[in-house]
Each structure stands twice: as C-alpha cells, then as structure tokens.
Write a protein that holds these residues in place. Structure first.
Motif, PDB file in Angstrom:
ATOM      1  N   GLU A 748     -39.270  41.382  -7.815  1.00 34.81           N
ATOM      2  CA  GLU A 748     -40.301  42.318  -8.244  1.00 34.81           C
ATOM      3  C   GLU A 748     -40.453  42.382  -9.757  1.00 34.81           C
ATOM      4  OE1 GLU A 748     -39.059  46.216  -7.046  1.00 34.81           O
ATOM      5  OE2 GLU A 748     -37.159  46.076  -8.117  1.00 34.81           O
ATOM      6  N   LEU A 749     -39.683  41.549 -10.478  1.00 33.81           N
ATOM      7  CA  LEU A 749     -39.602  41.688 -11.929  1.00 33.81           C
ATOM      8  C   LEU A 749     -40.965  41.569 -12.598  1.00 33.81           C
ATOM      9  CD1 LEU A 749     -38.034  41.918 -14.578  1.00 33.81           C
ATOM     10  CD2 LEU A 749     -37.679  39.433 -14.488  1.00 33.81           C
ATOM     11  N   ASP A 750     -41.657  40.445 -12.380  1.00 35.21           N
ATOM     12  CA  ASP A 750     -42.919  40.217 -13.098  1.00 35.21           C
ATOM     13  C   ASP A 750     -43.993  41.229 -12.712  1.00 35.21           C
ATOM     14  OD1 ASP A 750     -42.105  37.911 -14.639  1.00 35.21           O
ATOM     15  OD2 ASP A 750     -42.027  36.837 -12.749  1.00 35.21           O
ATOM     16  N   ARG A 751     -44.038  41.603 -11.429  1.00 28.23           N
ATOM     17  CA  ARG A 751     -45.011  42.618 -11.001  1.00 28.23           C
ATOM     18  C   ARG A 751     -44.697  43.970 -11.655  1.00 28.23           C
ATOM     19  NH1 ARG A 751     -44.313  46.416  -7.563  1.00 28.23           N
ATOM     20  NH2 ARG A 751     -42.471  45.453  -6.625  1.00 28.23           N
ATOM     21  N   LYS A 752     -43.423  44.315 -11.680  1.00 25.31           N
ATOM     22  CA  LYS A 752     -43.012  45.598 -12.252  1.00 25.31           C
ATOM     23  C   LYS A 752     -43.278  45.640 -13.751  1.00 25.31           C
ATOM     24  CE  LYS A 752     -39.337  48.951 -11.493  1.00 25.31           C
ATOM     25  NZ  LYS A 752     -38.054  49.205 -10.789  1.00 25.31           N
ATOM     26  N   LEU A 753     -43.019  44.504 -14.437  1.00 23.92           N
ATOM     27  CA  LEU A 753     -43.285  44.441 -15.873  1.00 23.92           C
ATOM     28  C   LEU A 753     -44.765  44.671 -16.153  1.00 23.92           C
ATOM     29  CD1 LEU A 753     -41.091  41.422 -17.033  1.00 23.92           C
ATOM     30  CD2 LEU A 753     -40.734  43.829 -17.551  1.00 23.92           C
ATOM     31  N   LYS A 754     -45.616  44.052 -15.341  1.00 24.36           N
ATOM     32  CA  LYS A 754     -47.068  44.189 -15.545  1.00 24.36           C
ATOM     33  C   LYS A 754     -47.497  45.647 -15.413  1.00 24.36           C
ATOM     34  CE  LYS A 754     -51.334  41.857 -14.226  1.00 24.36           C
ATOM     35  NZ  LYS A 754     -51.945  40.854 -13.308  1.00 24.36           N
ATOM     36  N   GLU A 755     -46.898  46.333 -14.439  1.00 20.64           N
ATOM     37  CA  GLU A 755     -47.247  47.744 -14.242  1.00 20.64           C
ATOM     38  C   GLU A 755     -46.735  48.604 -15.398  1.00 20.64           C
ATOM     39  OE1 GLU A 755     -45.470  48.734 -10.553  1.00 20.64           O
ATOM     40  OE2 GLU A 755     -46.887  47.565  -9.326  1.00 20.64           O
ATOM     41  N   LEU A 756     -45.514  48.349 -15.820  1.00 22.91           N
ATOM     42  CA  LEU A 756     -44.886  49.198 -16.843  1.00 22.91           C
ATOM     43  C   LEU A 756     -45.484  48.973 -18.229  1.00 22.91           C
ATOM     44  CD1 LEU A 756     -41.148  48.884 -15.728  1.00 22.91           C
ATOM     45  CD2 LEU A 756     -42.596  50.913 -15.540  1.00 22.91           C
ATOM     46  N   GLN A 757     -45.973  47.749 -18.494  1.00 21.11           N
ATOM     47  CA  GLN A 757     -46.484  47.441 -19.828  1.00 21.11           C
ATOM     48  C   GLN A 757     -47.733  48.246 -20.169  1.00 21.11           C
ATOM     49  OE1 GLN A 757     -46.527  43.060 -19.495  1.00 21.11           O
ATOM     50  NE2 GLN A 757     -45.396  43.014 -21.424  1.00 21.11           N
ATOM     51  N   LYS A 772     -41.735  36.076 -17.084  1.00 22.72           N
ATOM     52  CA  LYS A 772     -42.831  35.168 -17.464  1.00 22.72           C
ATOM     53  C   LYS A 772     -43.537  35.671 -18.716  1.00 22.72           C
ATOM     54  CE  LYS A 772     -43.708  33.562 -12.736  1.00 22.72           C
ATOM     55  NZ  LYS A 772     -44.682  33.524 -11.625  1.00 22.72           N
ATOM     56  N   ALA A 773     -43.587  36.972 -18.882  1.00 15.36           N
ATOM     57  CA  ALA A 773     -44.253  37.550 -20.052  1.00 15.36           C
ATOM     58  C   ALA A 773     -43.441  37.284 -21.317  1.00 15.36           C
ATOM     59  CB  ALA A 773     -44.429  39.054 -19.852  1.00 15.36           C
ATOM     60  N   ALA A 774     -44.126  37.327 -22.463  1.00 14.88           N
ATOM     61  CA  ALA A 774     -43.467  37.065 -23.759  1.00 14.88           C
ATOM     62  C   ALA A 774     -42.684  38.286 -24.210  1.00 14.88           C
ATOM     63  CB  ALA A 774     -44.517  36.682 -24.800  1.00 14.88           C
ATOM     64  N   ILE A 775     -41.575  38.541 -23.512  1.00 15.09           N
ATOM     65  CA  ILE A 775     -40.705  39.684 -23.799  1.00 15.09           C
ATOM     66  C   ILE A 775     -39.314  39.143 -24.121  1.00 15.09           C
ATOM     67  CG2 ILE A 775     -39.622  41.754 -22.813  1.00 15.09           C
ATOM     68  CD1 ILE A 775     -42.079  41.986 -20.987  1.00 15.09           C
ATOM     69  N   PRO A 776     -38.653  39.661 -25.175  1.00 19.14           N
ATOM     70  CA  PRO A 776     -37.294  39.190 -25.481  1.00 19.14           C
ATOM     71  C   PRO A 776     -36.382  39.275 -24.257  1.00 19.14           C
ATOM     72  CG  PRO A 776     -38.094  40.556 -27.261  1.00 19.14           C
ATOM     73  CD  PRO A 776     -39.122  40.657 -26.161  1.00 19.14           C
TER      74      PRO A 776
END
Length: 931
Positions: A748-757, A772-776
């Motif tokens: 769920e990482l990439d989906r969750k990141l998209k929501e939280l960003q 996948k996102a440009a996050i450290p």
C-alpha cells in the motif's frame, strides 16, 4: 591404479628406505631404474615424473644422471620444512643449507624496500631478550597484518627464539566485543562455577599460547577491563582465570596485536605504554611500482598452480588490476585477480587453449575503471608502461606459498567450474548461456567470500542490542536459503527486516495477540518460487523455534521476499563542469571537504582558451567512467556545456540529465540525494530543479501543514511498528514534536504516499522498499548502522549539512543501556543511564567542549562499571603517575562526579577518577587531520 600413482608409490616407498646420510650423499631414483622395476616405457615414466614434479610431490636432483626423491619422505627423514614447490636442486645437502640460511622475511615482497623499516622493527622485537617485545601492527583492511604477524612468528623460530612446537594462537577480539565477560573467559579461561553454565574448568588462550605468540586481531575491540587484565599480565607474567581471586598462574607469551584504528582513539594509554613496538603496514597505494608488479606475479602464480596452466597477462590488464584497488588493498587485489582468472579459464575451456590469455576486454567494468583511475597518476602510469613493455607470462611452477592464507579459497574454483560446465552440457544447455551463467556464478561466489572475510561486524553488534542472537543467526541463514533458491543477491536489509518481523511475531504469539489474517495483493505479482521459499522458511521457523506458525506467515514472508530490494549496484554519477581554470574543481573540493571523498563525483574545468570540441571529448570519457549503471547528472554553469546532453547520450548510450546554474549548495544536495538517499537519476533531476537553496527549502517545509515520516515493511505491522518506535525515539532525542511517524505495508506504500502528499510534507520513507515518488529513502540497514539516524536529524533540523559529530542519540543511549544491562548486578541500568548521560553533559559543560560519540559511549559504560565497583568496594587502583594528568581535567571530573554523591550517595575514589581522566585524555584526531 593410474600410471602416475604407480610411479609415485614406487618413488615414495624407495625414498623411505634411504637413511639421512644416504640422502645427503646424493642417493635417489633414476628414470631407467623406475621404468625397469615397473615394466614401463622410459618416456612414459619421464612424463609422469615431470607431472609429479609440477604437482610438488617429488624432488629432482639435477646432474648426471638425474635422480628423484619423494618430497614428503625427505621432509620426514631430515625434519626439514620445504615451502618451495617444483624443487629442482643439485643435491639434498645444498637444499638443507639453503633452507637453514633462508630468512622467512626474505620471502616477503617489499622486505628490502617499502617494508624495510617494518621488517627491521619486527626482527628487533623478536630477538630482544628475554622473550621479545610485545608488538602492535597497524594498517588498513587487507594490507597483510596477519601475514606479517605469522612472518614474525616464523622468524622467531628461525632465530631459535621459539621452538618448532611453540604455538601461534589467533583470537579476533571483535567476535565477542558485545560480551566482555565471554571475551575475557576466552582469553584467560575460567574455573567451574565462575558463572552460569561454567560446569567445568577451561583453559584460556593465554595458557594455550604459553611459550609462543598470542595474536589479537582487531585488538581495539578489547574492552577497558580486558586491557587492564592484559597489561597486568604483561607487567607481571601472572594472571587468574575467571572465578579465581588470586593471580597465581604464570605464562610466557609474546603478544602481537593488530588494528585498523588509531590506537590512541580506542586503547587505554596505560595499555599502549606496555606495547613498545608499533609497526605500520603501508597500503597497496603506498607500495612501489615494482612491488605491485611482484604482487601481481605472485598472485597469478598461485592461480596458475591451481589451474595447472600458464597465464599470459596483457600490460593493460596489470595496470587495470592495480588501479582497481580502492579500499581492500591486497585482499581486494586477490579477489579481482581470481575473478579475472576464472573468466579467462572459462574462455580457455571453450577454445582448448593451453595458455590462459587475459586481455583488457575480458575484465569486468569495475576492474576496467582501474585503468582510468591509475591514469590520473601520470608518474606511476609511465613507470608501469616502462616495466610492462610485454605481457607477463606466469607458469604453474612459480607458486610459492608464504604462510597459511586467511583470504584463500576453501575450494578449488576451477574444478567446480569444470564440473558445472560438464553438468550443464549434459543437460543440452547452449554454450553462450553456460558462459554467462558460470561467469555470474564465479563473480557472486568470489565477492561473497571476500565480503564475508572483510565484513565489518559493527552493524551486527548493533542488531544484537535489539534482536536475540538466535533470531539474527536464523535470519542470516534464511537470507542464504532465499538467495540460493531464487538466484538473487539480497542485501542486509532482508536480514534485518526478517529479524524484526520474527521478533514482533514471537511477541504477538506469546501475548496471544496474533491475528490470523491472510491476504494476497495481486499487484505484487508474487511468484510461485517465492511462495515455495516462504513455505520453506515457515517450516524452518517451526523446526528451529518449536512453535506452530500460522499459514498467514507464508504470505507475509513471500511479500518480504518480493518487496525487499536486492543489492543495488552503483549510484548516479555526478559531473560538475564549469568555465574557468579551477571553478569546478574548487566547488567539488569544498563538497569533499564537507562530506569526505565522494567516488561518484568528479570535476571538469573548462579553461576559456580550450575549444568546446575538446571539452566534449573529455566529457564523453568522463560520462563513460562515471556511469555505473544508473546514469549521470551534469551540473554545469552556462553556455555550450548545457547543450552537451543529447550528444553525450548518443555517444555513450548512458542516461544523462543536465542542470545549469551550478553552485556549491546544489552539488551538496545532489550528493546527498544520490549517495546518501540513493535516489534514481530522474528523481534527483526533478528534486534539484525545484531546489532554491537550503534556507528557502526549509522555510517552505516549515510552512507545510504537517510533516510525516513513513516506516515500511512487508505487512505494515511488525517491522514497520518496531521501526516506528526507533524513529520516534530519534525524534524525541532531537526535540521534534511536530513530526508524525506512520507505518505502512509495501503493498500500500505508493497509494498511501499519494494520498498523504496532498496534505502533508513527507520527509522520508524508512524501511525495506524504495518509494516510486521522489522522496528521500533511508534503508533499514542505514538506520541500524547509525548513518540513517544522522540523515533523519538533518532532514528534521532545518539546517545545512552537519560536518561535526552528532549529539548523543537514541541509538547511543540504547547501546549504553543494553551494555550495562548485561553486566551491572546491583545498579538498575534503566535508572542510572539518565544520570550517567547527565554526568557526561555536566562534564562537557566543565570542559567547555563536546565529546565525540565514541568517547561518550566508552565513558558511560566505564563509569557505570565504576559505580558498581564502589558498591562492592572493589575500586581500581591507579598505578600510573597521576601528576602527569592535566590538572584542569582532574578538577573538571571531580566536580562532575559530585552528581553521584548527591543522587546515589556513591563517591568515586580518586583512583577511579584518574582512570576517567585517562579515558578523556586519549587524543582524538582534529577536524583538520580528519580532512
């Protein structure tokens, strides 16, 4: 029986019948005699004798007629150690004389040149009456410290300081660094009942080394208590086993220690004073050109002996091999030579060549880069060119083993290759596939061997502070199982993630909080092979830990196998190019001064009188060198440099991205994102285009409505929750209250990141999978080794890159507390750890400067032991001259120690305070020296 075996048995049997006088008088077996007795043709016997000579089985006595003897038989009859192979001598008497005269150090490459002073020191140490001088050998990993220690021991036997039966005992202090009591029990032994599990008396290494040498590798890992016991033994020659109250045992032992660290930073001053001889072994880069070539010859001769073929090495290969050594010294050089020889051997099998030919095209890319690296040293490059006018041809008869080699392979690589090739051909596999398979197999196995031998145990010790040893060792075995069954090379991240997961799993089972939830996310595309391996791991868990493992664990483990990233090769290369004679070099120099040497960063200066066409040629070559498989980022100032990107992509085939208006902060941020956070080229490019300097970046960050750190593991629980706790402890230490830590599962990482960003600033992802996102991204293993903690502090602090030492951290506190928990009996570590850290803080205030983390850890542990010694009325007695201690330091320690009197009503003796002063007086390299 084979013909060669018949010939050898005949020579062996008849050699045993000669007396020592007959051997010295020239007796031996002639070819005709052997042929007549065995009923064979003379030329067949001659052929087998030559083969036995090459295999180091027999001795050839030159002259008329030629005679032969069994080498092992001669050694036994004359009690004569024969190290040389393919012995061809005029007589046994001559051989005996030569062996008696041969100084063991004469076999050491560089003994008369770059190692001349070191050899003289070693000889003086060995012959000094009555039993020699204790010695400390310093040098980087792979320079040959153990080899040098063995040479000293051999010289001791040669000069009759030791007998042939004198022991040479090796002990690696790092093996038990986390458990000082166990370490001391190994060194000095123990008596029955000394501690739980001591059901019988046991001799220590000191007793076993009596009359010989005790070699203590990584001696800097010896705790202060061990150093104190050892220097008492050095002073008096007496010791006691654990559990004994009197030091009444005696032993005569010469101690040789080895370390990669500066002694003054890790060893007590009182201990160093007992080691009168300190020998520094130079790195491979410091050796002369002729010595480097001699080492190449020696190592190739060893391989030629193993493969039983001559090896022809082109000059370019020799240069590339020498230049390829960046950190591992001779150990790394040996690894690279074995990889190269294995590839050459594979080619020779396909072409039926009698000689293995090694050309530049055969080298792997990382070894090829060595040619460019050594080309930067014009003087050495020219001297190599003069000395290597023709290819080196090394025959199998050149093999000369010096001593037992800890870096030697425990298997015959070439025989294994032949067996695997035969097996694959029987299965009808195509030759091109076989070549690729064998080449990759060889590379992986050799690198694994050397990584294991040279592996730093620091991270493992950190893990043992939070994970049970049995769980960690199990996870390490499962990593090997997964790699073998899936054909992958997992990083330590897998070991750590599985260890955390199992630790949390066992805890939930014990507390009856396990939820039997089985899920399968189709987007992960878990393969059947991964499920099969997960099932094997589940069964292994049941068998090892005697626990019933729910079926849901198979899915969790399979997700772990799929999601945990494999070993990543290389980083994005960074090329800084700017107009001017030294503009780019100056900026890169500043960055390296701040961050240390960065191998993925280089500068290209563009003098105004040099044409763009010439600069393009230089840039093309630089891109080829700097691209390690992940592309190259160009940071340029202006003009034509910005237009090179398309041409460079066409010429090199590498992925290239360009950003203009280069500045020192931009380079710093680029290095952080590529080297530290290991981001991909496109992610770095996108992040840097929006970069406006550190101040602007952090101001924007502070305005954001909420800041998050995401911890990620296979399921979102277990490891991710454990990581959440570790990260939160770091946040607490840093005084951060506005950052939330959110655990997540890989599915769920990439989906969750998209929501939280949408409503949060995500500072970093910590764990087992890169977003996948440009996050450290901070991998799990970096959080364990301490560097990830520093990265988090930089992300949180809103400050520019920190150059100095970090403040005492949650991990440091945890390490100290865990250590104290093992050995404090009467004091509660959880209660006193805060007071000990407060003592350190007060002491820093008294001194007016901050102590380094390594000093703080050492100080906290030492003072914790000192407080307990006071309770037991067993305080240490300071045997040195206290007047030599700095008065201001003594006063500062005395004032800081008042904290214990006020809070615990425990007062440290003056002697104990002097030892604290001595710990603090150990010199630490200054920032300038470190740079």
């Amino acid at each position: 029986m084979k013909r060669m075996d018949l010939v050898y048995e005949f020579v062996k049997e008849h050699t045993a019948r000669f007396s020592p006088d007959e051997l010295l008088g020239g007796q031996g077996l002639e070819t005709n005699e052997i042929a007549d007795q065995l009923g064979m043709l003379r030329n067949n016997v001659s052929k087998e004798l030559n083969e036995l000579l090459r295999l180091d089985k027999i001795i050839k006595l030159k002259g008329r007629p030629v005679r032969f003897l069994d080498k092992a038989g001669v050694q036994t009859l004359l009690n004569l150690p024969l190290a040389e192979s393919c012995l061809e001598v005029d007589s046994i008497r001559e051989l005996v004389a030569a062996q008696a005269e041969q100084d063991p150090f004469s076999l050491l490459i560089g003994s008369g040149k770059s190692l001349k002073n070191q050899v003289e020191q070693a000889k003086a140490a060995m012959v000094y009456p009555p039993v020699g001088l204790h010695t400390l050998i310093l040098g980087n990993t792979g320079v040959g410290k153990t080899l040098f220690a063995r040479m000293m021991y051999n010289y001791g036997k040669y000069c009759k300081r030791f007998s042939e039966k004198s022991p040479f005992i090796i002990f690696n202090c790092a093996d038990y660094y986390h458990n000082p009591q166990l370490l001391l029990s190994h060194l000095f032994g123990y008596v029955k009942g000394a501690f739980t599990g001591a059901d019988q008396d046991r001799d220590g290494l000191v007793e076993k080394a009596d009359g010989g040498v005790l070699f203590l590798d990584e001696i800097h890992r010896l705790p202060p208590e061990g150093q104190e016991m050892l220097f008492y033994f050095i002073d008096t020659g007496t010791y006691n086993k654990l559990g004994e109250t009197e030091r009444k045992r005696k032993a005569g032992v010469l101690i040789i220690g080895a370390t990669t660290e500066e002694p003054s930073s890790h060893l007590l001053t009182t201990f160093i004073r007992r080691i009168p001889v300190i020998i520094r072994i130079p790195s491979l880069q410091e050796r002369t050109v002729s010595e480097k070539i001699d080492m190449i010859r020696h190592l190739f001769a060893n391989e030629a002996h193993r493969v039983n073929k001559s090896i022809k090495v082109s000059p370019e290969v020799v240069k590339a091999l020498i230049g390829s050594v960046s950190y591992g010294n001779i150990g790394q050089l040996k690894s690279n030579i074995q990889i190269t020889c294995a590839k050459g051997f594979l080619n020779s099998l396909n072409s039926s060549q009698e000689c293995i030919e090694l050309e530049f095209s055969l080298l792997s890319s990382d070894i090829k880069d060595g040619l460019f690296a050594i080309g930067r040293n014009h003087r050495e490059f020219e001297e190599l060119g003069q000395r290597l006018a023709a290819p080196l041809v090394i025959g199998p008869e050149g093999h000369k083993p010096l001593v037992e080699d800890s870096y030697d392979m425990p298997f015959n690589l070439y025989r294994l290759m032949e067996d695997k090739i035969t097996l694959l051909r029987q299965e009808g596999i195509d030759d091109s596939y076989i070549n690729n398979f064998i080449a990759n197999d060889v590379h992986i196995n050799i690198k694994k061997l050397y990584n294991r031998l040279a592996k730093d145990k620091e991270n493992r010790e950190r893990m043992l502070k939070v994970i049970d040893k049995e769980i960690l060792e199990f996870a390490e075995k499962m990593k090997i199982l997964a790699e073998q069954n899936l054909g992958r090379a997992y990083s330590e991240r897998f070991t750590y993630a599985l260890s955390f997961h199992l630790s949390a799993f066992f805890k939930r089972i014990k507390e009856k909080e396990y939820k039997h939830a089985v899920y399968r996310d189709p987007s992960l595309q878990i393969e059947e092979a991964e499920l099969a391996v997960a099932l094997q791991i589940k069964q292994a868990i049941s068998q090892t830990f005697h626990i019933e493992v729910p079926a849901a664990e198979v899915t969790y483990i399979a997700i772990l196998l799929k999601s945990v990233e494999l070993e990543r090769q290389g980083q994005v290369g960074i090329i800084v190019a700017a107009h001017g004679n030294s503009t780019a070099s100056s900026m890169v120099a500043v960055v390296e001064r701040l961050l240390g040497e960065v191998t993925s960063l280089c500068a290209v200066d563009m003098p105004l009188d040099v044409s763009p066409k010439e600069i393009l040629e230089v840039m093309t070559e630089k891109v080829r060198i700097m691209d390690k498989g992940k592309g190259v980022l160009l940071l340029v100032d202006m003009g034509s440099l910005f237009k090179f990107e398309t041409t460079l992509v066409e010429r090199t085939g590498s992925a290239v991205r360009t950003i203009d208006m280069v500045s020192t902060p931009l380079i710093l941020e680029a290095v952080r994102k590529t080297n530290v956070f290991d981001m991909e080229l496109e992610d770095v490019y996108a992040a840097l285009r929006a970069f406006r300097g550190y101040n602007n970046d952090f101001k924007e960050q502070e305005k954001h409505p909420g800041r998050l750190i995401i911890t990620v593991c296979a399921s979102g629980s277990g490891t991710a929750v454990k990581l959440k706790e570790m990260v939160e402890s770091i946040l607490t230490e840093a005084g951060e209250k506005g950052v939330q830590v959110v655990p997540a599962g890989v599915r769920e990482l990439d989906r969750k990141l998209k929501e939280l960003q949408a409503n949060h600033a995500i500072l970093a992802v910590v764990g087992v999978k890169r977003p996948k996102a440009a996050i450290p991204f901070i991998p799990l293993e970096k959080l364990i080794d301490g560097s990830g903690e520093r990265l988090l502090q930089e992300l949180l602090g809103g400050k520019e890159l920190s150059v100095g030492q970090a403040q005492p951290s949650a991990v440091v506190r945890d390490l100290c507390e865990k250590n104290l928990q093992q050995f404090l009996t009467f004091l509660n570590p959880a209660k006193v750890i805060g007071m000990l850290l407060e003592f350190v803080a007060q002491l820093e205030g008294e001194l007016g400067y901050q102590l380094e983390n390594v000093v703080k850890i050492r100080l906290v542990v030492h003072v914790g032991y000192a407080l307990e010694r006071m309770l037991l009325q067993e305080g240490l007695r300071y045997v040195e001259d206290a007047s030599q201690l700095e008065p201001g330091l003594v006063a500062a320690v005395d004032r800081a120690c008042r904290l214990f009197t006020a809070s615990l009503r425990i007062s440290l003796t003056e002697d104990e305070k002097y030892y604290i002063c001595e710990l603090l007086q150990l010199p630490v390299a200054s920032e300038e020296e470190g740079l």
